[in-house]
Design an enzyme around this catalytic site. Sequence first.
Site, PDB file in Angstrom:
ATOM      1  N   HIS A 116     -12.476  -7.784 -11.609  1.00 58.05           N
ATOM      2  CA  HIS A 116     -12.004  -8.360 -10.360  1.00 58.05           C
ATOM      3  C   HIS A 116     -11.356  -7.329  -9.443  1.00 58.05           C
ATOM      4  O   HIS A 116     -11.418  -7.447  -8.224  1.00 58.05           O
ATOM      5  CB  HIS A 116     -11.130  -9.575 -10.635  1.00 58.05           C
ATOM      6  CG  HIS A 116     -11.973 -10.739 -11.064  1.00 58.05           C
ATOM      7  ND1 HIS A 116     -12.163 -11.051 -12.381  1.00 58.05           N
ATOM      8  CD2 HIS A 116     -12.742 -11.585 -10.354  1.00 58.05           C
ATOM      9  CE1 HIS A 116     -13.006 -12.082 -12.455  1.00 58.05           C
ATOM     10  NE2 HIS A 116     -13.366 -12.424 -11.235  1.00 58.05           N
TER      11      HIS A 116
ATOM     12  N   ARG B  86     -13.874 -23.275  -4.714  1.00 54.03           N
ATOM     13  CA  ARG B  86     -14.112 -23.408  -6.146  1.00 54.03           C
ATOM     14  C   ARG B  86     -12.830 -23.894  -6.806  1.00 54.03           C
ATOM     15  O   ARG B  86     -11.738 -23.401  -6.493  1.00 54.03           O
ATOM     16  CB  ARG B  86     -14.508 -22.047  -6.716  1.00 54.03           C
ATOM     17  CG  ARG B  86     -14.610 -22.065  -8.231  1.00 54.03           C
ATOM     18  CD  ARG B  86     -15.225 -20.797  -8.756  1.00 54.03           C
ATOM     19  NE  ARG B  86     -14.317 -19.672  -8.701  1.00 54.03           N
ATOM     20  CZ  ARG B  86     -14.674 -18.431  -9.039  1.00 54.03           C
ATOM     21  NH1 ARG B  86     -15.907 -18.198  -9.441  1.00 54.03           N
ATOM     22  NH2 ARG B  86     -13.809 -17.451  -8.988  1.00 54.03           N
TER      23      ARG B  86
ATOM     24  N   GLU C 124     -23.604 -20.286 -14.060  1.00 51.85           N
ATOM     25  CA  GLU C 124     -23.182 -18.958 -14.514  1.00 51.85           C
ATOM     26  C   GLU C 124     -23.321 -18.779 -16.016  1.00 51.85           C
ATOM     27  O   GLU C 124     -22.980 -17.740 -16.554  1.00 51.85           O
ATOM     28  CB  GLU C 124     -21.782 -18.556 -14.038  1.00 51.85           C
ATOM     29  CG  GLU C 124     -20.815 -19.641 -13.705  1.00 51.85           C
ATOM     30  CD  GLU C 124     -19.490 -19.129 -13.134  1.00 51.85           C
ATOM     31  OE1 GLU C 124     -19.385 -17.980 -12.691  1.00 51.85           O
ATOM     32  OE2 GLU C 124     -18.551 -19.923 -13.154  1.00 51.85           O
TER      33      GLU C 124
ATOM     34  N   ASP D 223     -21.117 -13.609 -13.819  1.00 54.82           N
ATOM     35  CA  ASP D 223     -20.985 -14.129 -15.173  1.00 54.82           C
ATOM     36  C   ASP D 223     -22.341 -14.385 -15.808  1.00 54.82           C
ATOM     37  O   ASP D 223     -22.522 -14.167 -17.006  1.00 54.82           O
ATOM     38  CB  ASP D 223     -20.138 -15.412 -15.178  1.00 54.82           C
ATOM     39  CG  ASP D 223     -18.664 -15.072 -15.141  1.00 54.82           C
ATOM     40  OD1 ASP D 223     -18.257 -14.184 -15.899  1.00 54.82           O
ATOM     41  OD2 ASP D 223     -17.931 -15.661 -14.319  1.00 54.82           O
TER      42      ASP D 223
ATOM     43  N   ARG E  80     -18.342  -7.897 -18.756  1.00 57.38           N
ATOM     44  CA  ARG E  80     -18.384  -7.319 -17.405  1.00 57.38           C
ATOM     45  C   ARG E  80     -17.263  -6.319 -17.157  1.00 57.38           C
ATOM     46  O   ARG E  80     -17.291  -5.579 -16.182  1.00 57.38           O
ATOM     47  CB  ARG E  80     -18.382  -8.437 -16.338  1.00 57.38           C
ATOM     48  CG  ARG E  80     -17.155  -9.294 -16.345  1.00 57.38           C
ATOM     49  CD  ARG E  80     -17.360 -10.579 -15.535  1.00 57.38           C
ATOM     50  NE  ARG E  80     -16.825 -10.489 -14.187  1.00 57.38           N
ATOM     51  CZ  ARG E  80     -16.783 -11.503 -13.333  1.00 57.38           C
ATOM     52  NH1 ARG E  80     -17.266 -12.691 -13.679  1.00 57.38           N
ATOM     53  NH2 ARG E  80     -16.299 -11.364 -12.141  1.00 57.38           N
TER      54      ARG E  80
ATOM     55  N   CYS F 127     -23.516 -16.500  -5.167  1.00 56.60           N
ATOM     56  CA  CYS F 127     -22.234 -15.956  -4.714  1.00 56.60           C
ATOM     57  C   CYS F 127     -21.719 -14.848  -5.618  1.00 56.60           C
ATOM     58  O   CYS F 127     -20.570 -14.447  -5.517  1.00 56.60           O
ATOM     59  CB  CYS F 127     -21.199 -17.065  -4.575  1.00 56.60           C
ATOM     60  SG  CYS F 127     -20.878 -17.925  -6.113  1.00 56.60           S
TER      61      CYS F 127
HETATM   62  C1  PEP Z   1     -19.659 -15.034 -10.680  1.00 62.12           C
HETATM   63  O1  PEP Z   1     -19.400 -15.147 -11.869  1.00 62.12           O
HETATM   64  O2  PEP Z   1     -20.718 -14.541 -10.240  1.00 62.12           O
HETATM   65  C2  PEP Z   1     -18.676 -15.465  -9.676  1.00 62.12           C
HETATM   66  C3  PEP Z   1     -18.982 -15.473  -8.406  1.00 62.12           C
HETATM   67  O3  PEP Z   1     -17.443 -15.796 -10.136  1.00 62.12           O
HETATM   68  P1  PEP Z   1     -16.300 -14.728 -10.524  1.00 62.12           P
HETATM   69  O4  PEP Z   1     -16.798 -13.349 -10.188  1.00 62.12           O
HETATM   70  O5  PEP Z   1     -15.087 -15.099  -9.759  1.00 62.12           O
HETATM   71  O6  PEP Z   1     -16.161 -14.948 -11.998  1.00 62.12           O
HETATM   72 MG    MG Z   2     -17.749 -16.420 -12.476  1.00 61.92          MG
END
Ligand code: PEP
Ligand code: MG
Length: 757
Positions: free
Chosen positions: A363, A506, A604, A628, A638, A675
């Site tokens: 993140h 979300r 996801e 994800d 990740r 997304c």
């Molecule tokens: C994803 O998993 O692609 C997503 C958009 O959610 P996050 O990156 O916040 O887990």
């Molecule tokens: Mg995600």
Amino acid sequence: MLGQLRSIVQEVNSARDLQSALDIIVTRVRSALNTQVCSVYLLDSDINSHVLMASQGLKAEAVGRVSLQTGEGLVGLVAKHAEPINLSDASKHPSYFYLQDTGEEEFNSFLGVPIIHHRAVLGVLVIQQRESRRFDEGEEAFLITLSAQLSGVIAHAEATGAIQGLSPSGQKTEDTVFPGVSGSSGVAIGRAVVVFPHADLSQIPQRPAKDIEHEVAFFKTCIDAVRRDMNDLYEKIAGQVAEEERQLFSVYARMLDDNALGNEVVARIRQGIWAQGALAYVANEHVRTFEAMSDDYLRERAVDIRDLCSRVLFYLQAREPVEIEYQDNTILVSEELTPSMLAEAPKDKLKGLISVKGSGNSHVAILARTMGIPTVMGAVDLPYAQLEGRSLVVDGYRGEVITSPSKALRSRYREIIKEQEQLIAGLEGIKEEPCETLDGHRVQLWVNTGLMSDVMQSLDQGAEGIGLFRTEVPFLLSERFPSEQEQYAIYREQLEAFAPKKVTMRTLDIGGDKSLPYFPIEEANPFLGWRGIRVTLDHPEIFMAQIRAMLRASVGLNNLQIMLPMISNVNEVAMAQQLIKKAYRELVQEGVDVRYPPIGVMIELPAAVYQTSVLAKRVDFVSVGSNDLTQYLLAVDRNNPRVASLYSAFHPAVIAALQQVVTLAKAEGKPVSICGEMAGDPGAAVLLIAMGYDVLSMNASTLLKVKSVIRSVSMDVAKDLLEQVADLDDAQTIRSAVDMALYNAGVDRLLRSSRTH
Ligand code: PEP
Ligand code: MG
């Protein structure tokens, strides 16, 4: 055997530098295996040779002088094949190369094992003996085990030399590349500012003292404070623990006296080092000495020293918070960058970011992309704590850090920075233009947001909606769950700023790598555990407050969409919908003029891919979370830099899943968006529009880049590319095919998967 292995590794680990590490290895291995010679040859790629770096048994004067060209001799052969060679009579082997001046002619048998770190052969560990006999299986296995364990330490020691501009054999070296992964594209040249978590002795840089007398005086007050604490503790625990244990506190207090540790620290400060650095240096030296001792009791004393000195450090830091000096061209470096470290640094001075831990989809990397700062993540071999003030290049395209950059390299990178600036200036011109292909196929570009500042930037870049508002961001910045009213204010701001454009909120997605300080989730496998919808369905009170706040915030605007994360089965959707309906009914009963919003699910998890049809039937829209989805499809964490090279949204399995989702959802007549970070990759975006995605939702910082690329291709070209990709069987080949298509379409090289050299 195991005890011996452990003790050698421990001793090598506590060595101060590369040479002492190697000297320990040869001495300890020779005696452990009771052989006559043990030597280490290391590859020095600056001179293309394996240099004899340390030896017990060969002539001392040969060490550091004698070398073999790569591929030469038995050492070269071991390195080339990355496999051990075990011979009873070395001189009879066709690759044998007699090394003059070493005295090795006396020794007949030879066992060489490669030293391998991250697939690269760093050098060769050799044992030799007079007697003409093959070393036995046990000896070979011992050496292989040891070499595998020591390779990381050797690599680290080599890297430490390299950032000081020295090759393993002491030659001057420049342009040392430390690989990581791309966190945010772009390049930066600047000087390192190392940030470290507080009160961790192993991570304190050796900065110069500004005012030596002040540092000494301040150090002494901090020591007094700890001594007082120790004496207080000594009194307080009287009668609670055995007298010997109680004595420990008075021993601690005495260790700080002027003629003990305290004195050494003061001497170091007087050499011009700031108090924290001096304390850390002295503490680490003592810890190393104790840790290397074979006696268990004495080894444990290392813990005492660390504990005691950490207490002093705590006072040094608490009473005088470290003022970090951010220069104009700061490259922020940390073992693990956190969003708050980014937040503390002045944005105008921040040119680049480097994190030793984490990867491109952590993140913090997503945040870096939002801020548009070139970032390298997962530079695991970088001795970051010693980088303070050093000149660095951050290549966020290739995911590399370059230390000791030469003049020539710097000027090459300055050119790229210029190109970047021109590109960005050129993109300004398409802000008002629609996002459509050359043949008029219209694509919606939406944004991912977390904070209000993202909203402002997004509107400026011409975003047509919010495809993902990560509502956990305001939760992460709070000290307790935000109340319904507090949430209402945050959501209202986002909805109002974007109205009448759609805003997809979300529901709270915590767990995995996002844990709230006031709601810790401790699990062995957090990404497979209590995450996203699983948490909120178990805590309907949290879910309900959030939904009520969202619904109330949308009154009169009616541009809200609600999206559910981490869905793995239809039950979760049904239960979430029930709760949303309940919140809606409550508000209607309370007289609030609320409209029921469209509800969507995130795809996801692999399970959700296979269930796209049934899920799509139950909801109003579908959105793919490719970050994800990639992690779960490929079983690649990740955030883990060790496996970051395996993480690719261009993996054929990911591409096939993405295609399946859009096909199945469309068959149900439901709109589909994506997304994940992939949507903001210009090359990937071309594939996604060919697949049929209606909406691409990305970081605002990548929006114009994606728009510019989509505007330079036709739908036919995009579909041809997708067809071509369907026949390819690995991620790298797919990436290259996409790059080639963009090249043919005349796309700027910095918008392709962007090679900088
Ligand atoms: C994803 O998993 O692609 C997503 C958009 O959610 P996050 O990156 O916040 O887990
Ligand atoms: Mg995600």
